[in-house]
Scaffold this motif. Structure first.
Motif, PDB file in Angstrom:
ATOM      1  N   ASP A  47      35.853  28.684 -25.108  1.00 24.15           N
ATOM      2  CA  ASP A  47      36.274  29.195 -23.799  1.00 24.15           C
ATOM      3  C   ASP A  47      37.751  29.574 -23.812  1.00 24.15           C
ATOM      4  OD1 ASP A  47      36.233  29.483 -20.834  1.00 24.15           O
ATOM      5  OD2 ASP A  47      37.506  27.702 -20.953  1.00 24.15           O
ATOM      6  N   ASP A  48      38.095  30.698 -23.135  1.00 25.30           N
ATOM      7  CA  ASP A  48      39.480  31.187 -23.119  1.00 25.30           C
ATOM      8  C   ASP A  48      40.246  30.779 -21.860  1.00 25.30           C
ATOM      9  OD1 ASP A  48      38.305  32.740 -21.183  1.00 25.30           O
ATOM     10  OD2 ASP A  48      38.648  34.659 -22.189  1.00 25.30           O
ATOM     11  N   LEU A  49      39.634  29.950 -21.002  1.00 23.39           N
ATOM     12  CA  LEU A  49      40.249  29.404 -19.780  1.00 23.39           C
ATOM     13  C   LEU A  49      40.389  30.430 -18.651  1.00 23.39           C
ATOM     14  CD1 LEU A  49      43.060  27.190 -21.376  1.00 23.39           C
ATOM     15  CD2 LEU A  49      40.821  26.449 -20.547  1.00 23.39           C
ATOM     16  N   TYR A 115      28.537  25.938 -16.634  1.00 27.23           N
ATOM     17  CA  TYR A 115      28.714  27.008 -15.652  1.00 27.23           C
ATOM     18  C   TYR A 115      28.929  26.432 -14.259  1.00 27.23           C
ATOM     19  CZ  TYR A 115      27.690  31.226 -12.922  1.00 27.23           C
ATOM     20  OH  TYR A 115      27.753  32.277 -12.039  1.00 27.23           O
ATOM     21  N   LEU A 116      28.125  25.454 -13.881  1.00 23.52           N
ATOM     22  CA  LEU A 116      28.221  24.880 -12.533  1.00 23.52           C
ATOM     23  C   LEU A 116      29.531  24.131 -12.313  1.00 23.52           C
ATOM     24  CD1 LEU A 116      24.581  23.513 -12.067  1.00 23.52           C
ATOM     25  CD2 LEU A 116      25.613  25.476 -10.914  1.00 23.52           C
ATOM     26  N   THR A 117      30.057  23.529 -13.358  1.00 25.14           N
ATOM     27  CA  THR A 117      31.267  22.715 -13.221  1.00 25.14           C
ATOM     28  C   THR A 117      32.543  23.499 -13.504  1.00 25.14           C
ATOM     29  OG1 THR A 117      31.030  21.951 -15.515  1.00 25.14           O
ATOM     30  CG2 THR A 117      30.031  20.592 -13.780  1.00 25.14           C
ATOM     31  N   ILE A 118      32.434  24.825 -13.665  1.00 25.80           N
ATOM     32  CA  ILE A 118      33.581  25.716 -13.916  1.00 25.80           C
ATOM     33  C   ILE A 118      34.171  25.472 -15.305  1.00 25.80           C
ATOM     34  CG2 ILE A 118      35.578  26.800 -12.784  1.00 25.80           C
ATOM     35  CD1 ILE A 118      33.256  26.554 -10.943  1.00 25.80           C
ATOM     36  N   ALA A 119      33.481  24.736 -16.156  1.00 28.99           N
ATOM     37  CA  ALA A 119      33.964  24.545 -17.526  1.00 28.99           C
ATOM     38  C   ALA A 119      33.827  25.825 -18.342  1.00 28.99           C
ATOM     39  CB  ALA A 119      33.201  23.412 -18.203  1.00 28.99           C
ATOM     40  N   ALA A 120      32.975  26.743 -17.886  1.00 32.55           N
ATOM     41  CA  ALA A 120      32.799  28.038 -18.541  1.00 32.55           C
ATOM     42  C   ALA A 120      32.667  29.103 -17.460  1.00 32.55           C
ATOM     43  CB  ALA A 120      31.578  28.031 -19.451  1.00 32.55           C
ATOM     44  N   ASN A 121      32.914  30.359 -17.857  1.00 36.98           N
ATOM     45  CA  ASN A 121      32.935  31.435 -16.861  1.00 36.98           C
ATOM     46  C   ASN A 121      31.699  32.341 -16.865  1.00 36.98           C
ATOM     47  OD1 ASN A 121      34.515  32.847 -14.760  1.00 36.98           O
ATOM     48  ND2 ASN A 121      34.443  34.552 -16.219  1.00 36.98           N
ATOM     49  N   PRO A 122      31.161  32.749 -18.032  1.00 41.30           N
ATOM     50  CA  PRO A 122      30.047  33.713 -18.012  1.00 41.30           C
ATOM     51  C   PRO A 122      28.770  33.141 -17.421  1.00 41.30           C
ATOM     52  CG  PRO A 122      31.074  33.586 -20.190  1.00 41.30           C
ATOM     53  CD  PRO A 122      31.580  32.424 -19.401  1.00 41.30           C
ATOM     54  N   PHE A 123      27.976  34.033 -16.864  1.00 39.94           N
ATOM     55  CA  PHE A 123      26.656  33.655 -16.378  1.00 39.94           C
ATOM     56  C   PHE A 123      25.785  33.308 -17.588  1.00 39.94           C
ATOM     57  CE2 PHE A 123      22.398  34.482 -14.627  1.00 39.94           C
ATOM     58  CZ  PHE A 123      22.492  33.799 -13.421  1.00 39.94           C
ATOM     59  N   PRO A 124      25.189  32.121 -17.620  1.00 40.81           N
ATOM     60  CA  PRO A 124      24.417  31.727 -18.816  1.00 40.81           C
ATOM     61  C   PRO A 124      23.059  32.402 -18.878  1.00 40.81           C
ATOM     62  CG  PRO A 124      24.350  29.993 -17.155  1.00 40.81           C
ATOM     63  CD  PRO A 124      25.273  31.041 -16.618  1.00 40.81           C
ATOM     64  N   GLY A 125      22.531  32.485 -20.091  1.00 35.89           N
ATOM     65  CA  GLY A 125      21.178  32.990 -20.280  1.00 35.89           C
ATOM     66  C   GLY A 125      20.150  31.952 -19.876  1.00 35.89           C
ATOM     67  N   ALA A 180      41.274  25.093  -8.233  1.00 34.54           N
ATOM     68  CA  ALA A 180      42.323  25.567  -9.133  1.00 34.54           C
ATOM     69  C   ALA A 180      41.996  26.963  -9.671  1.00 34.54           C
ATOM     70  CB  ALA A 180      42.510  24.583 -10.290  1.00 34.54           C
ATOM     71  N   ALA A 181      40.753  27.165 -10.104  1.00 38.22           N
ATOM     72  CA  ALA A 181      40.358  28.460 -10.650  1.00 38.22           C
ATOM     73  C   ALA A 181      40.299  29.535  -9.576  1.00 38.22           C
ATOM     74  CB  ALA A 181      39.006  28.336 -11.350  1.00 38.22           C
ATOM     75  N   LEU A 182      39.933  29.144  -8.368  1.00 38.46           N
ATOM     76  CA  LEU A 182      39.845  30.103  -7.276  1.00 38.46           C
ATOM     77  C   LEU A 182      41.223  30.680  -6.932  1.00 38.46           C
ATOM     78  CD1 LEU A 182      37.930  31.396  -5.182  1.00 38.46           C
ATOM     79  CD2 LEU A 182      38.468  29.482  -3.662  1.00 38.46           C
ATOM     80  N   PHE A 183      42.254  29.858  -6.988  1.00 37.64           N
ATOM     81  CA  PHE A 183      43.589  30.309  -6.602  1.00 37.64           C
ATOM     82  C   PHE A 183      44.378  30.902  -7.765  1.00 37.64           C
ATOM     83  CE2 PHE A 183      42.695  27.401  -3.064  1.00 37.64           C
ATOM     84  CZ  PHE A 183      43.106  28.183  -1.988  1.00 37.64           C
ATOM     85  N   THR A 184      44.104  30.479  -8.971  1.00 33.99           N
ATOM     86  CA  THR A 184      44.910  30.938 -10.115  1.00 33.99           C
ATOM     87  C   THR A 184      44.175  31.903 -11.039  1.00 33.99           C
ATOM     88  OG1 THR A 184      44.264  29.095 -11.553  1.00 33.99           O
ATOM     89  CG2 THR A 184      46.144  28.738 -10.080  1.00 33.99           C
ATOM     90  N   GLY A 185      42.865  31.951 -10.968  1.00 34.90           N
ATOM     91  CA  GLY A 185      42.109  32.798 -11.891  1.00 34.90           C
ATOM     92  C   GLY A 185      42.043  32.221 -13.297  1.00 34.90           C
ATOM     93  N   ARG A 186      42.440  30.978 -13.451  1.00 38.23           N
ATOM     94  CA  ARG A 186      42.399  30.284 -14.731  1.00 38.23           C
ATOM     95  C   ARG A 186      42.014  28.821 -14.498  1.00 38.23           C
ATOM     96  NH1 ARG A 186      44.600  32.404 -19.185  1.00 38.23           N
ATOM     97  NH2 ARG A 186      44.954  30.312 -20.039  1.00 38.23           N
ATOM     98  N   LEU A 187      41.627  28.176 -15.576  1.00 40.10           N
ATOM     99  CA  LEU A 187      41.351  26.750 -15.519  1.00 40.10           C
ATOM    100  C   LEU A 187      42.340  26.039 -16.431  1.00 40.10           C
ATOM    101  CD1 LEU A 187      39.581  24.445 -14.476  1.00 40.10           C
ATOM    102  CD2 LEU A 187      38.104  24.773 -16.462  1.00 40.10           C
ATOM    103  N   ASP A 188      43.034  25.064 -15.890  1.00 39.55           N
ATOM    104  CA  ASP A 188      43.982  24.306 -16.697  1.00 39.55           C
ATOM    105  C   ASP A 188      43.258  23.622 -17.858  1.00 39.55           C
ATOM    106  OD1 ASP A 188      46.855  23.076 -16.738  1.00 39.55           O
ATOM    107  OD2 ASP A 188      45.491  21.384 -17.021  1.00 39.55           O
ATOM    108  N   LYS A 189      43.872  23.648 -19.039  1.00 40.81           N
ATOM    109  CA  LYS A 189      43.226  23.101 -20.230  1.00 40.81           C
ATOM    110  C   LYS A 189      42.925  21.604 -20.084  1.00 40.81           C
ATOM    111  CE  LYS A 189      43.617  22.848 -25.265  1.00 40.81           C
ATOM    112  NZ  LYS A 189      43.301  21.416 -25.354  1.00 40.81           N
ATOM    113  N   SER A 190      43.816  20.877 -19.407  1.00 40.98           N
ATOM    114  CA  SER A 190      43.571  19.446 -19.250  1.00 40.98           C
ATOM    115  C   SER A 190      42.315  19.187 -18.419  1.00 40.98           C
ATOM    116  CB  SER A 190      44.785  18.766 -18.608  1.00 40.98           C
ATOM    117  OG  SER A 190      45.049  19.326 -17.327  1.00 40.98           O
ATOM    118  N   LEU A 191      42.101  19.998 -17.391  1.00 37.86           N
ATOM    119  CA  LEU A 191      40.878  19.870 -16.592  1.00 37.86           C
ATOM    120  C   LEU A 191      39.657  20.237 -17.428  1.00 37.86           C
ATOM    121  CD1 LEU A 191      41.964  21.387 -13.144  1.00 37.86           C
ATOM    122  CD2 LEU A 191      41.593  18.972 -13.693  1.00 37.86           C
TER     123      LEU A 191
END
Length: 222
Positions: A47-49, A115-125, A180-191
């Motif tokens: 994942d690229d965050l 996907y549900l926990t925002i740990a990844a971004n793409p829609f899964p197969g 965090a992702a909603l406001f920044t467009g990224r996910l902090d690596k620690s999260l």
């Protein structure tokens, strides 16, 4: 005739002769420690965050088709598990076809959880066979032992208790990650690392319960 100067012991500060003896290596060679055996179930994170604010905002509505599919997929997987368990008790291992199917279900479960926990971004197969930024590597089927298979659910109880507690942590951090992702467009690596730590243990427990490995889940990233 050439002059040869013999080795003469050097006097110390008090005039006594001191013979200099080179130190000898009397230490015994240490045995090389065996490398830790790699766990058969590995979480692979590519994942690229980066996160899409729109899909983060609509994450639950977008996942509705997966909820229905997971229910149907889960029923078939549970039936396959019962058959695999019976065959495993007789043979001491599960057949390759059952291993592949249950591995696909376990991978799909992991993709959807990420996907549900925002740990990844793409829609899964929907099959669990496609690559995903938070993915599982599952080793081929191996001998497990009849008794280990027969008592699998009983043996898994401690790990399932840990999974229950980790799921509380996982979805609590997921709420924080959503904001965090909603406001920044990224996910902090620690999260992301906390999320993947929980997802890895849960996935290894699922794989253990689904007879994909005899190795117990571990907190170590190995």
């Amino acid at each position: 005739m050439s002059d040869v100067t013999p080795d003469v012991p050097e006097p110390d500060t008090f005039g006594h002769e001191v013979e200099i003896v080179p130190p000898s290596d009397t230490s015994e060679p240490t045995a090389r420690e065996p490398a830790a055996e790699r766990h058969p179930i590995q979480l692979v994170v590519t994942d690229d965050l980066k996160r899409s604010r729109l899909t983060v905002f609509l994450r639950l509505p977008l996942a509705v088709p997966h909820f229905f599919w997971m229910y149907l997929f889960g029923i078939v997987a549970a039936l396959a598990l019962v058959v695999a368990w019976v065959v495993g008790v007789v043979l001491g291992r599960i057949p390759g076809s059952f291993h592949r199917f249950l591995a696909a279900y376990t991978r799909y479960n992991t993709h959807l959880t990420a996907y549900l926990t925002i740990a990844a971004n793409p829609f899964p197969g929907f099959t669990g066979n496609l690559p995903y930024p938070i993915d599982l590597e599952i080793a081929p089927p191996a001998k497990q032992g009849r008794l280990r298979i027969f008592f699998r659910l009983l043996l898994a109880i401690p790990a399932l208790v840990v999974v229950y507690l980790l799921q509380i942590v996982l979805y609590t951090i997921a709420v924080i990650a959503w904001f965090a992702a909603l406001f920044t467009g990224r996910l902090d690596k620690s999260l992301r690392d906390i999320l993947t730590f929980c997802i890895r243990y849960i996935a290894q427990t699922n794989a253990y319960v689904f007879l994909l490995t005899k190795r117990y889940p571990t907190f170590k990233d190995t």
